[in-house]
Each structure stands twice: as structure tokens, then as C-alpha cells.
Design a protein around this motif. Structure first.
Motif, mmCIF file in Angstrom:
data_model
loop_
_atom_site.group_PDB
_atom_site.id
_atom_site.type_symbol
_atom_site.label_atom_id
_atom_site.label_comp_id
_atom_site.label_asym_id
_atom_site.label_seq_id
_atom_site.Cartn_x
_atom_site.Cartn_y
_atom_site.Cartn_z
ATOM 1 N N PRO A 193 12.044 2.093 8.585
ATOM 2 C CA PRO A 193 11.900 2.624 7.224
ATOM 3 C C PRO A 193 10.456 2.901 6.836
ATOM 4 O O PRO A 193 10.210 3.685 5.908
ATOM 5 C CB PRO A 193 12.507 1.519 6.355
ATOM 6 C CG PRO A 193 12.378 0.274 7.175
ATOM 7 C CD PRO A 193 12.572 0.713 8.588
ATOM 8 N N PHE A 194 9.515 2.276 7.529
ATOM 9 C CA PHE A 194 8.103 2.501 7.239
ATOM 10 C C PHE A 194 7.429 3.338 8.323
ATOM 11 O O PHE A 194 6.212 3.290 8.504
ATOM 12 C CB PHE A 194 7.377 1.157 7.081
ATOM 13 C CG PHE A 194 7.886 0.337 5.923
ATOM 14 C CD1 PHE A 194 7.441 0.579 4.636
ATOM 15 C CD2 PHE A 194 8.839 -0.644 6.126
ATOM 16 C CE1 PHE A 194 7.923 -0.156 3.565
ATOM 17 C CE2 PHE A 194 9.330 -1.394 5.069
ATOM 18 C CZ PHE A 194 8.873 -1.146 3.777
ATOM 19 N N GLY A 195 8.228 4.146 9.038
ATOM 20 C CA GLY A 195 7.675 4.957 10.108
ATOM 21 C C GLY A 195 7.382 4.111 11.336
ATOM 22 O O GLY A 195 7.822 2.970 11.464
ATOM 23 N N GLY A 196 6.632 4.681 12.264
ATOM 24 C CA GLY A 196 6.319 3.961 13.489
ATOM 25 C C GLY A 196 5.146 4.583 14.201
ATOM 26 O O GLY A 196 4.531 5.537 13.721
ATOM 27 N N GLY A 197 4.835 4.042 15.348
ATOM 28 C CA GLY A 197 3.700 4.542 16.103
ATOM 29 C C GLY A 197 2.394 4.317 15.347
ATOM 30 O O GLY A 197 2.267 3.382 14.557
ATOM 31 N N VAL A 198 1.427 5.201 15.580
ATOM 32 C CA VAL A 198 0.134 5.041 14.909
ATOM 33 C C VAL A 198 0.202 5.468 13.449
ATOM 34 O O VAL A 198 -0.765 5.317 12.713
ATOM 35 C CB VAL A 198 -0.970 5.841 15.634
ATOM 36 C CG1 VAL A 198 -1.175 5.319 17.047
ATOM 37 C CG2 VAL A 198 -0.667 7.331 15.647
ATOM 38 N N ARG A 199 1.365 5.997 12.996
ATOM 39 C CA ARG A 199 1.512 6.414 11.605
ATOM 40 C C ARG A 199 2.328 5.417 10.799
ATOM 41 O O ARG A 199 2.709 5.726 9.676
ATOM 42 C CB ARG A 199 2.206 7.782 11.494
ATOM 43 C CG ARG A 199 1.692 8.857 12.402
ATOM 44 C CD ARG A 199 0.209 8.965 12.405
ATOM 45 N NE ARG A 199 -0.346 9.923 11.478
ATOM 46 C CZ ARG A 199 -1.575 10.434 11.597
ATOM 47 N NH1 ARG A 199 -2.339 10.090 12.623
ATOM 48 N NH2 ARG A 199 -2.038 11.280 10.716
ATOM 49 N N HIS A 200 2.626 4.240 11.350
ATOM 50 C CA HIS A 200 3.391 3.282 10.557
ATOM 51 C C HIS A 200 2.647 2.966 9.262
ATOM 52 O O HIS A 200 1.417 2.992 9.207
ATOM 53 C CB HIS A 200 3.652 2.001 11.351
ATOM 54 C CG HIS A 200 2.433 1.156 11.562
ATOM 55 N ND1 HIS A 200 1.566 1.359 12.613
ATOM 56 C CD2 HIS A 200 1.922 0.125 10.841
ATOM 57 C CE1 HIS A 200 0.585 0.478 12.539
ATOM 58 N NE2 HIS A 200 0.769 -0.275 11.468
ATOM 59 N N CYS A 201 3.413 2.689 8.224
ATOM 60 C CA CYS A 201 2.842 2.557 6.880
ATOM 61 C C CYS A 201 1.885 1.372 6.779
ATOM 62 O O CYS A 201 2.260 0.224 7.057
ATOM 63 C CB CYS A 201 3.976 2.404 5.872
ATOM 64 S SG CYS A 201 3.418 2.160 4.180
ATOM 65 N N LEU A 202 0.653 1.658 6.360
ATOM 66 C CA LEU A 202 -0.333 0.595 6.158
ATOM 67 C C LEU A 202 0.094 -0.389 5.077
ATOM 68 O O LEU A 202 -0.260 -1.556 5.113
ATOM 69 C CB LEU A 202 -1.679 1.220 5.749
ATOM 70 C CG LEU A 202 -2.659 1.611 6.841
ATOM 71 C CD1 LEU A 202 -3.849 2.333 6.223
ATOM 72 C CD2 LEU A 202 -3.124 0.388 7.620
ATOM 73 N N GLY A 203 0.846 0.089 4.109
ATOM 74 C CA GLY A 203 1.218 -0.746 2.972
ATOM 75 C C GLY A 203 2.560 -1.421 3.128
ATOM 76 O O GLY A 203 3.135 -1.887 2.131
ATOM 77 N N ARG A 204 3.071 -1.534 4.352
ATOM 78 C CA ARG A 204 4.400 -2.110 4.556
ATOM 79 C C ARG A 204 4.534 -3.495 3.933
ATOM 80 O O ARG A 204 5.478 -3.768 3.167
ATOM 81 C CB ARG A 204 4.699 -2.195 6.056
ATOM 82 C CG ARG A 204 6.004 -2.899 6.397
ATOM 83 C CD ARG A 204 6.156 -3.114 7.901
ATOM 84 N NE ARG A 204 7.427 -3.751 8.225
ATOM 85 C CZ ARG A 204 7.646 -5.058 8.196
ATOM 86 N NH1 ARG A 204 6.661 -5.882 7.844
ATOM 87 N NH2 ARG A 204 8.834 -5.558 8.505
#
Length: 371
Positions: A309-320
Motif C-alpha cells: 500500500p505504500f509502494g515499493g522498491g526505492v520509491r517506497h513511501c518515506l512517511g509510511r
């Protein structure tokens, strides 16, 4: 644009629903562009994310700017994430969140309906506004909300901006001036001190947008599912922290606030768009995928590439972690301090804000004080 890509662009949720039974987990949108959601493909994509480019969103880059950290690549992207990460560490903001939640709950009119998603947006924007600016400025945040709603609040308007005026920025010079003034005056000047001045505007707007929009939708959906599930609110109120966490995860699975996880592009020009919405509803991964069942998240680990739900890889959400903390604290406080009734419209069709999926404005809650 062919018929498939046109349906994808104009009727996103119905299109995703129409292809969810494709077992291969991929659909060709046009030549050299694919929509994917098979967990094995997703896991491989995220493993190799650093070797891919991440082209700007045609919907959001005219709002957030082409220098947003969301579109940067390589060493520049890594440096910006390192600079922004300390601002978004969730545990340092527990007192702040508690203060903002208490204030927003106290402002709820007793017995009068309030749009659930609108209320959670105001609250989460207040939280990220205090984090970015160091002070409360409801007037400035209201102006920011109006600017955003004029561009994303109505689907037809969003599509018109995207397809009738492609590449045109949709900035507001006066609003940008006020946002930059407030960011530079912050104590401590967290953003202004660590970012190049020419990029400051894009990062401020990106933080305000990404720091509240999806968190607000996730919170509203969680409240919706709790009150659609008999007995769940009482169990959570009894102090079952694991059940609350599982409820939030299941809400993020069935109603992910972001339907897509951004575009990836290979060196030879192949564009890949991962679908969070479809990955979370894959029958081969989740039994009865359309059924809300928090038990599926009790005590088990989710398969890589099947839940993101917060994306993945190097683009995963910083604010998770910050987002999850906000959801937990807002939902818990709302359950403890108010009795909630939901006015659910007959057709509770999600509202698309860009590719984000929020509850419709017609979904309202009525809050009364607990005695």
C-alpha cells in the motif's frame, strides 16, 4: 491512444475491476506500456528498481513540480530522501498528533453530519503542516486545500488539465510565495536548511500533498470498514492492539488510497505501471479478496509483491511509519471519545483524486459524545 489505454485513463476503477481475473497479472495498455500486478513480477520489479527511471506523473507533476523528490532518480533521489527522512520519523510526533487529533475531535459538531474524508483531510493536513512549518496556520492550509481541490477534487477537471493542457504547470504564484515564506521562517528551518532554494517550492508542496492525502483516505476507509463490521469497534476499544493493526492493514488491502504505484521505465523505453489495487484483490493470493477480513493479517507475513500500500522498491513511501501512527491514533481517539454513525450512500463509489482512491464526499459521519 487506443481503446484500452483510453478506458484506463478515463474509467480507472471500472477498468481495473474488468481485468482483475486475468491470472497472468499483466495487461498491455499500448505498445511498450504494461499494467502489472502479479506478485512475482512485482517482487522482481522492486528488486531492480534502482536500475529503472521514474517518469513524472502527467497528473501530479504539473501540481507538485518536476523537481519533486517523487520524480528524481539516482544519486539525487537518494540524497533528497536522506535529507527528508528525519522529518518524517513517526515516533517523534506522538505528542503533536495527539494534540491535533484532540483538537479536531473537539471541533466535531455533535449530531450533525460531517464528510468523513473531508474531516480526515483537514486533520492530516494540520499534522503535516505543523511538521513542515513548525506552527499552525489554518488559513494557509485552507488556501492550499482550495488550490488542490480545484485541480483534483473533480475527476472531469483533473482529466481536462491532463489531456487538454498537457505539460502546463498549475501553480498559484501567491500561494507558492506564502508557502515558501512559511517554510523559510520555520524554527528549526528543517527544509530550507537542507534543500537547494530552487527546489524548495516543489518539496514543500510534495510534502504537504503526499503527507496528508493518502493518510487521510486510509484513515477514512479504516473508519468506514470498522463501522461496516458488527462488533469490530467494541473489540478494538477493548484494547486489542493486534486487531487494530490488522484492521488497518486489511483496510489498506481492500481500499488502498493509492491505486497505482507510479511508472517505471527501462533504458529501452518500456513503461511499467504497478497496480496496488489489483495486486491486493488477486484471488490467487487472497481468499475471498472482496471480503473485509482483518483476520488474514493476524500473525502472518505477507508475500513480497502481494501487499504494498505504500509502494515499493526505492520509491517506497518515506512517511509510511508516520502515516500508520496517525491512522492508529486518529481511529483510537475517535472510537474512545465519540459514538459514530455513518451515513453511507447507496452507491459508495470511491472518489478518484489523481490516481488516489478516497471515500466519496457523500460518505458522512455523525459524531456524538460518549457518556
Amino acid at each position: 491512444m487506443n481503446r484500452t489505454e483510453l478506458r484506463f485513463a478515463l474509467y480507472l476503477i471500472p477498468f481495473l475491476d474488468s481485468v482483475e481475473d486475468i491470472e497472468d497479472g499483466l495487461v498491455k495498455l499500448r505498445d511498450r506500456r504494461w499494467l502489472i500486478w502479479h506478485p512475482d513480477v512485482m517482487a522482481a520489479l522492486f528488486r531492480n528498481d534502482r536500475d529503472l527511471r521514474h517518469p513524472p506523473s502527467r497528473t501530479l507533476s504539473p501540481l507538485l513540480g518536476n523537481r519533486s523528490v517523487l520524480w528524481l532518480d539516482g544519486a539525487e533521489h537518494t540524497a533528497y530522501r536522506h535529507a527528508l527522512a528525519p522529518m518524517l520519523r513517526g515516533n517523534r510526533y506522538q505528542v503533536l498528533i495527539d494534540e491535533m487529533v484532540a483538537r479536531s475531535i473537539a471541533e466535531l459538531p455533535s449530531g450533525d453530519p460531517v464528510g468523513l474524508a473531508a474531516w480526515t483531510r483537514r486533520l492530516t493536513l494540520r499534522i503535516i503542516g505543523r511538521i513542515v512549518f513548525g506552527v499552525d496556520d489554518d488559513e494557509l492550509l485552507t488556501a492550499f486545500t482550495r488550490w488542490l481541490d480545484r485541480r483534483l477534487g473533480i475527476r472531469v477537471r483533473t482529466l481536462a488539465h491532463r489531456y487538454l493542457a498537457p505539460g502546463t504547470t498549475r501553480f498559484d504564484a501567491e500561494l507558492d510565495r506564502r508557502l515558501l515564506h512559511r517554510a523559510k521562517a520555520a524554527e528549526p528551518p528543517a527544509l530550507a536548511a537542507c534543500l537547494p532554494q530552487e527546489d524548495l517550492r516543489d518539496q514543500v508542496v510534495s510534502l504537504l500533498f503526499a503527507g496528508h492525502e493518502t493518510t487521510a483516505s486510509a484513515t477514512a476507509w479504516t473508519v468506514f470498514w470498522i463501522y461496516r463490521t458488527p462488533g469490530l469497534a467494541d473489540k478494538i476499544l477493548s484494547g486489542d492492539a493486534a486487531l487494530l493493526e490488522a484492521t488497518i492493514m486489511e483496510s489498506l488491502r481492500l481500499s488502498p488510497p493509492a491505486t497505482l504505484a507510479g511508472n517505471r521505465m527501462s533504458d529501452d523505453g518500456m513503461t511499467i505501471t504497478p497496480s496496488i489495487y489489483l495486486a491486493h484483490r488477486r484471488a490467487a493470493t487472497y481468499a475471498d479478496p472482496h471480503v473485509f477480513d482483518p483476520a488474514r493479517f493476524l500473525g502472518g507475513q505477507q508475500r513480497t509483491g502481494a501487499f504494498f500500500p505504500f509502494g515499493g522498491g526505492v520509491r517506497h513511501c518515506l512517511g509510511r511509519d508516520l502515516a500508520l501512527l496517525e491512522i492508529r491514533m486518529i481511529v483510537t481517539a475517535l472510537l474512545r471519545h465519540r459514538r459514530i454513525r455513518l451515513h453511507v450512500p447507496r452507491h459508495c463509489t470511491p472518489q478518484l483524486r489523481g490516481a488516489a482512491m478516497a471515500p466519496p464526499p457523500s460518505l458522512a459521519m455523525v459524531a456524538t459524545c460518549r457518556r
